[in-house]
Design a protein around this motif. Structure first.
Motif, PDB file in Angstrom:
ATOM      1  N   GLU A  72       0.800  -1.056   0.026  1.00 48.61           N
ATOM      2  CA  GLU A  72       0.007   0.094   0.075  1.00 48.61           C
ATOM      3  C   GLU A  72       1.017   1.250  -0.050  1.00 48.61           C
ATOM      4  O   GLU A  72       1.956   1.100   0.618  1.00 48.61           O
ATOM      5  CB  GLU A  72      -0.813  -0.025   1.221  1.00 48.61           C
ATOM      6  N   PRO A  73       0.579   2.425  -0.672  1.00 51.37           N
ATOM      7  CA  PRO A  73       1.034   3.560  -0.616  1.00 51.37           C
ATOM      8  C   PRO A  73       1.293   4.059   0.693  1.00 51.37           C
ATOM      9  O   PRO A  73       0.544   4.505   1.542  1.00 51.37           O
ATOM     10  CB  PRO A  73       0.301   4.526  -1.436  1.00 51.37           C
ATOM     11  N   ALA A  74       2.738   4.564   1.046  1.00 48.05           N
ATOM     12  CA  ALA A  74       3.014   5.245   2.122  1.00 48.05           C
ATOM     13  C   ALA A  74       2.657   6.646   2.311  1.00 48.05           C
ATOM     14  O   ALA A  74       2.355   7.034   3.550  1.00 48.05           O
ATOM     15  CB  ALA A  74       4.406   4.797   2.818  1.00 48.05           C
ATOM     16  N   THR A  75       2.575   7.445   1.127  1.00 52.08           N
ATOM     17  CA  THR A  75       2.457   8.814   1.046  1.00 52.08           C
ATOM     18  C   THR A  75       1.338   8.955  -0.034  1.00 52.08           C
ATOM     19  O   THR A  75       1.071   8.116  -0.831  1.00 52.08           O
ATOM     20  CB  THR A  75       3.548   9.607   0.914  1.00 52.08           C
ATOM     21  N   PRO A  76       0.676  10.206  -0.116  1.00 52.24           N
ATOM     22  CA  PRO A  76      -0.209  10.541  -1.019  1.00 52.24           C
ATOM     23  C   PRO A  76       0.416  10.640  -2.629  1.00 52.24           C
ATOM     24  O   PRO A  76      -0.225  10.131  -3.399  1.00 52.24           O
ATOM     25  CB  PRO A  76      -0.918  11.866  -0.769  1.00 52.24           C
ATOM     26  N   GLN A  77       1.867  10.885  -2.509  1.00 56.54           N
ATOM     27  CA  GLN A  77       2.487  10.594  -3.970  1.00 56.54           C
ATOM     28  C   GLN A  77       2.804   9.521  -4.202  1.00 56.54           C
ATOM     29  O   GLN A  77       3.145   9.474  -5.561  1.00 56.54           O
ATOM     30  CB  GLN A  77       3.702  11.539  -3.284  1.00 56.54           C
ATOM     31  N   ASP A  78       2.686   8.440  -3.513  1.00 60.10           N
ATOM     32  CA  ASP A  78       2.874   7.016  -3.959  1.00 60.10           C
ATOM     33  C   ASP A  78       1.802   6.378  -4.520  1.00 60.10           C
ATOM     34  O   ASP A  78       0.491   6.859  -4.214  1.00 60.10           O
ATOM     35  CB  ASP A  78       3.519   6.151  -2.689  1.00 60.10           C
ATOM     36  N   THR A  79       1.985   5.400  -5.380  1.00 54.98           N
ATOM     37  CA  THR A  79       0.594   4.876  -5.971  1.00 54.98           C
ATOM     38  C   THR A  79       0.465   3.237  -5.615  1.00 54.98           C
ATOM     39  O   THR A  79      -0.719   3.046  -5.386  1.00 54.98           O
ATOM     40  CB  THR A  79       1.114   4.585  -7.723  1.00 54.98           C
ATOM     41  N   GLY A  80       1.300   2.804  -4.960  1.00 49.56           N
ATOM     42  CA  GLY A  80       1.410   1.424  -4.418  1.00 49.56           C
ATOM     43  C   GLY A  80       1.043   0.501  -5.620  1.00 49.56           C
ATOM     44  O   GLY A  80       1.269   0.691  -6.550  1.00 49.56           O
ATOM     45  N   MET A 217       4.665   1.192   1.948  1.00 48.31           N
ATOM     46  CA  MET A 217       6.020   1.446   1.293  1.00 48.31           C
ATOM     47  C   MET A 217       5.956   2.491   0.328  1.00 48.31           C
ATOM     48  O   MET A 217       4.786   2.562  -0.285  1.00 48.31           O
ATOM     49  CB  MET A 217       6.753   0.341   0.810  1.00 48.31           C
ATOM     50  N   SER A 218       6.837   3.218   0.288  1.00 52.52           N
ATOM     51  CA  SER A 218       6.823   4.190  -0.985  1.00 52.52           C
ATOM     52  C   SER A 218       7.151   3.498  -2.124  1.00 52.52           C
ATOM     53  O   SER A 218       7.861   2.274  -1.949  1.00 52.52           O
ATOM     54  CB  SER A 218       7.796   5.326  -0.696  1.00 52.52           C
ATOM     55  N   ASP A 219       6.786   3.869  -3.341  1.00 54.20           N
ATOM     56  CA  ASP A 219       7.160   3.365  -4.661  1.00 54.20           C
ATOM     57  C   ASP A 219       8.743   3.072  -4.729  1.00 54.20           C
ATOM     58  O   ASP A 219       8.936   2.097  -5.187  1.00 54.20           O
ATOM     59  CB  ASP A 219       6.470   4.090  -5.814  1.00 54.20           C
ATOM     60  N   HIS A 248       6.085  -2.818 -12.608  1.00 50.07           N
ATOM     61  CA  HIS A 248       5.092  -2.171 -11.384  1.00 50.07           C
ATOM     62  C   HIS A 248       3.840  -2.240 -12.092  1.00 50.07           C
ATOM     63  O   HIS A 248       3.465  -1.543 -12.967  1.00 50.07           O
ATOM     64  CB  HIS A 248       5.857  -1.072 -10.936  1.00 50.07           C
ATOM     65  N   ILE A 249       2.727  -2.820 -11.010  1.00 55.39           N
ATOM     66  CA  ILE A 249       1.556  -2.716 -11.673  1.00 55.39           C
ATOM     67  C   ILE A 249       0.670  -2.100 -10.864  1.00 55.39           C
ATOM     68  O   ILE A 249       0.767  -2.291  -9.524  1.00 55.39           O
ATOM     69  CB  ILE A 249       0.986  -4.287 -11.722  1.00 55.39           C
ATOM     70  N   THR A 250       0.097  -0.981 -11.348  1.00 55.75           N
ATOM     71  CA  THR A 250      -0.886  -0.093 -10.514  1.00 55.75           C
ATOM     72  C   THR A 250      -2.214   0.034 -11.208  1.00 55.75           C
ATOM     73  O   THR A 250      -2.565  -0.704 -12.113  1.00 55.75           O
ATOM     74  CB  THR A 250      -0.450   1.261 -10.544  1.00 55.75           C
ATOM     75  N   PRO A 251      -3.233   0.563 -10.411  1.00 57.35           N
ATOM     76  CA  PRO A 251      -4.637   0.603 -11.069  1.00 57.35           C
ATOM     77  C   PRO A 251      -4.613   1.255 -12.440  1.00 57.35           C
ATOM     78  O   PRO A 251      -5.685   1.214 -13.229  1.00 57.35           O
ATOM     79  CB  PRO A 251      -5.233   1.543 -10.011  1.00 57.35           C
TER      80      PRO A 251
END
Length: 285
Positions: A72-80, A217-219, A248-251
């Motif tokens: 999961e993303p650690a900050t709003p700037q990360d995508t997870g 974690m961050s990306d 890296h797979i994201t939504p």
């Protein structure tokens, strides 16, 4: 009556039988052309390419390290999303047959499958699954789920269990339900996992993942963890090596990163930890 030409049963239709035998067989569906009667496919492969075969460079020996994990993303700037990392070495008995094999195979826009075991088996069945997923989306007008794709994969392999196939794969991707990873093997096993590693170097990779993996974690941190696990596993497993490939797979989709030489990555990680690469004896003089 006595002057009539007699035709033996085995001669009748001989030309038609000859043409049929010489013609290329037509395969329907996904049924393989079976070997002649009396030859078992599994025994044939083991006798020519197994451990007892005389040609050491043709042994059917598997060696690889593949891993994937959800974070999961650690900050709003990360995508997870999902990080999928693999090595690139292909072994053939005592020899390295290739050092640049791509072991992350595309199934869909947001779905991949990893390759461990026999390269031909993994590549063939992954293409079958990809074709099924494309046909499903064309027919249903909706994206297939990772669960459904992995279930089809497992069912196909289960139909050919005990036939000598060697497949150890992960189906990883994003769908309407979110991120998912399923482990699939040639015996038809199918397991949903959050952190997974397959291959001869998987135990070494698990050691790194169990130590450093976090749910958030961050990306950059997640990508670095994938590279670290693959790199350190290759230096403990003789069947793994070459380059580290990461997806890296994201939504939003799938991103592939350029391959990095594990030898250079090892020096980088060793320097970061302040660890000597080799023991240097002291000069008594």
């Amino acid at each position: 009556m006595f002057s009539a030409k007699h035709i033996r049963d085995d001669e009748e239709g001989h030309e038609g039988f000859k043409a049929l035998s010489l013609a290329e067989p037509k395969v329907t569906g996904f049924e393989f052309v079976h070997p002649p009667i009396g030859i078992d496919a599994k025994d044939f492969v083991m006798s020519h390419f197994g451990p007892g075969a005389k040609a050491n460079n043709m042994h059917f020996v598997k060696g690889t390290t593949t891993l994937a994990f959800i974070y999961e993303p650690a900050t709003p700037q990360d995508t997870g999303g999902i990080v999928v990392a693999v090595d690139s070495r292909a072994s053939s008995g005592e020899y390295i047959s290739s050092k640049s094999v791509m072991k992350i195979l595309d199934i869909g826009d947001r779905m991949v499958a990893t390759m461990a075991g026999g390269a031909a088996d993994c590549q063939f069945w992954t293409r079958v699954v990809a074709m099924y997923c494309n046909l499903f989306e064309l027919r249903e007008k909706s994206e297939i789920t990772v669960s459904a794709a992995s279930k089809y994969f497992a069912n196909q392999l289960y139909n050919y269990r005990n036939r000598g196939l060697s497949v150890g794969s992960m189906v990883a991707g994003y769908d309407k339900r979110g991120p998912a990873i399923f482990q699939v093997d040639s015996e038809g096993t199918r397991l949903p996992l959050k952190v997974c590693s397959i291959g001869s170097g998987s135990m070494n990779a698990y050691g790194v993942l169990d130590t450093h993996y976090k749910e958030k974690m961050s990306d950059e941190e997640a990508l670095k963890l994938g590279r670290r696990a693959i790199t350190l596993a290759t230096f403990r497993d003789s069947g793994s090596g070459g380059f580290c490939n990461i997806a890296h797979i994201t939504p939003k989709g799938k991103t592939r990163y350029p391959p990095l030489d594990v030898n250079e990555l090892f020096y980088e990680f060793a320097e970061e930890l302040g660890r000597d690469l080799a023991y240097q004896p002291t000069d008594d003089n």
